[in-house]
Design an enzyme around this catalytic site. Structure first.
Site, short mmCIF file in Angstrom:
data_model
loop_
_atom_site.label_atom_id
_atom_site.label_comp_id
_atom_site.label_asym_id
_atom_site.label_seq_id
_atom_site.Cartn_x
_atom_site.Cartn_y
_atom_site.Cartn_z
N ALA A 166 0.84 -1.20 0.00
CA ALA A 166 0.00 0.00 0.00
C ALA A 166 0.88 1.25 0.00
O ALA A 166 0.66 2.20 -0.76
CB ALA A 166 -0.95 0.00 1.19
N ASP A 167 1.89 1.27 0.87
CA ASP A 167 2.80 2.41 0.89
C ASP A 167 3.46 2.63 -0.47
O ASP A 167 3.56 3.76 -0.96
CB ASP A 167 3.89 2.19 1.95
CG ASP A 167 3.39 2.44 3.36
OD1 ASP A 167 2.49 3.28 3.53
OD2 ASP A 167 3.91 1.80 4.29
#
Length: 400
Positions: A166-167
């Site tokens: 996600a990051d």
């Protein structure tokens, strides 16, 4: 000169999402000034490391940058940021908007200092919704976007992908949005605020595959792409290991069956006769293929797939990926000399530009290592820099 040569970025982000985005911008040639708290970016402490504050994950997420250590809670530290922002094209932050406002570093304050500034706020959630003020981390966003649920639908226990996807994905999405704003500025001459939310970005990505029948109103099923959710969609076990292969279109299947001595397939079995038929019976197809794959070694299968022009790769470990012959041939892993960490490996910039090649500008910096240089370049006299140190607003390396 990289394609973004001439752009200057003020990086007020930490951990992974924001720093990954600014590393990409730096690799593409932008000048990136990383502003750290006096205690440093938390990721500096993640092991392994050769020396304190220079962990491997930090090295791999913060190259192509300079570092200045400022206490933004002091008026002097805030003023430095405002002064630096006047000469920057982009300011990127993943500090929550309310906290940025408390620091006096909101979009309104920064745009007043520099109307051409692109203010990129990487946030957990769209600020118009009830989740706006909540903290967000990769694990939470993976869960909210349906990734653990996908594991359940595939017959497994709910899990997170064992990487900060996600990051990283939101960081790349932020680069896209920032550069779109840069292009728009060439027409309008004005900066703007760009918000990139983690939750919405990841939900958009996952559900693009898995909305399925939920796309329709009323729904025609419970969602989910069957091939991705098949319990046997995984690296195939071979006689001596594993191999990754995707026998996907009609041509792949015809050549595969011919190579294994079963040319009558797929015409003889209606489950294999077409793409639609295979998708309708994907669990059976993958399970049967899994049994076939156990009959030969990994090397034998890779040779067969290459001969049949079927997509396949070895199932690499982290270490064996560094010995992949393709990656070795293009010099993807490069050994460089770091000024404090000695010899380290770094990965190449994946994108290739024909006229303005992009490559890492410099290894990841020590905390605050470039503070005096950055301030001198911005017009601060030596006595001004000394005053900032005295006020506790600036931390220089020699203080350690």
């Amino acid at each position: 000169m990289g394609p973004l040569e001439g752009l200057r970025v003020l990086d007020l982000s930490s951990v992974l999402m924001g720093p990954y985005a600014t590393q990409i911008l730096g690799d593409y040639g932008a000048e990136v000034i990383k502003v750290e708290a006096p205690s440093g970016d938390l990721v500096r402490q993640i092991l392994p490391t050769r020396s304190p504050g220079m962990g491997a994950m930090f090295l791999n997420t913060n190259r192509s940058k300079e570092s200045i250590a400022l206490d933004l809670k002091t008026p002097e530290g805030r003023d430095v940021v405002l002064r630096l922002a006047r000469d920057c094209d982009i300011l990127l932050t993943n500090v929550r908007p309310r906290a940025m406002a408390r620091l006096g570093l909101s979009w309104e304050a920064l745009s007043e200092a520099n109307p051409r500034l692109i203010y990129a706020a990487l946030v957990g959630f769209d600020q118009r919704g009830p989740y706006a003020g909540r903290p967000a981390y990769d694990d939470l966003i993976q869960g909210g976007a349906g990734i653990p649920h996908s594991f359940i639908r595939a017959g497994q226990k709910p899990s997170y992908v064992p990487a900060a996807i996600a990051d990283r994905i939101v960081g790349m999405s932020a680069v896209n949005a920032i550069l779109a704003a840069v292009v728009e500025r060439t027409r309008s001459g004005l900066g703007q605020k760009v918000e990139v939310p983690m939750f919405e970005t990841m939900t958009s990505m996952i559900l693009a595959d898995h909305m399925g029948g939920l796309t329709y109103d009323p729904p025609v099923d419970e969602g989910g792409y069957r091939r991705h959710l098949s319990p046997d969609r995984k690296p195939y076990e071979t006689r001596d290991g594993h191999v990754c292969a995707l026998i996907y279109n009609d041509g792949h299947w015809e050549r595969f069956f011919r190579e294994i001595g079963r040319p009558e397939m797929p015409a003889a079995d209606p489950r294999y006769a077409s793409f639609a038929a295979r998708m309708a019976h994907i669990d059976e197809v993958y399970a049967e293929l899994g049994e076939i794959m156990k009959t030969r070694t990994t090397a034998e299968w890779l040779e067969l797939f290459d001969r049949a022009d079927v997509p396949a790769l070895p199932m690499h470990s982290y270490a064996s990926a560094m010995e992949d012959p393709h990656l070795e041939a293009i010099g993807f892993f490069e050994t460089v000399e770091h000024p404090t960490e000695g010899r380290i490996r770094q990965m190449a910039v994946p994108a290739q530009f024909s006229r303005s090649p992009a490559r890492p500008g410099k290894p990841a910096p020590g905390m605050g290592a470039d503070g005096a240089t950055v301030l001198a370049r911005a017009g601060y006299a030596p006595e001004d820099i000394a005053a900032l140190v005295e006020a506790g607003a600036l931390k220089l390396p020699q203080e350690d």
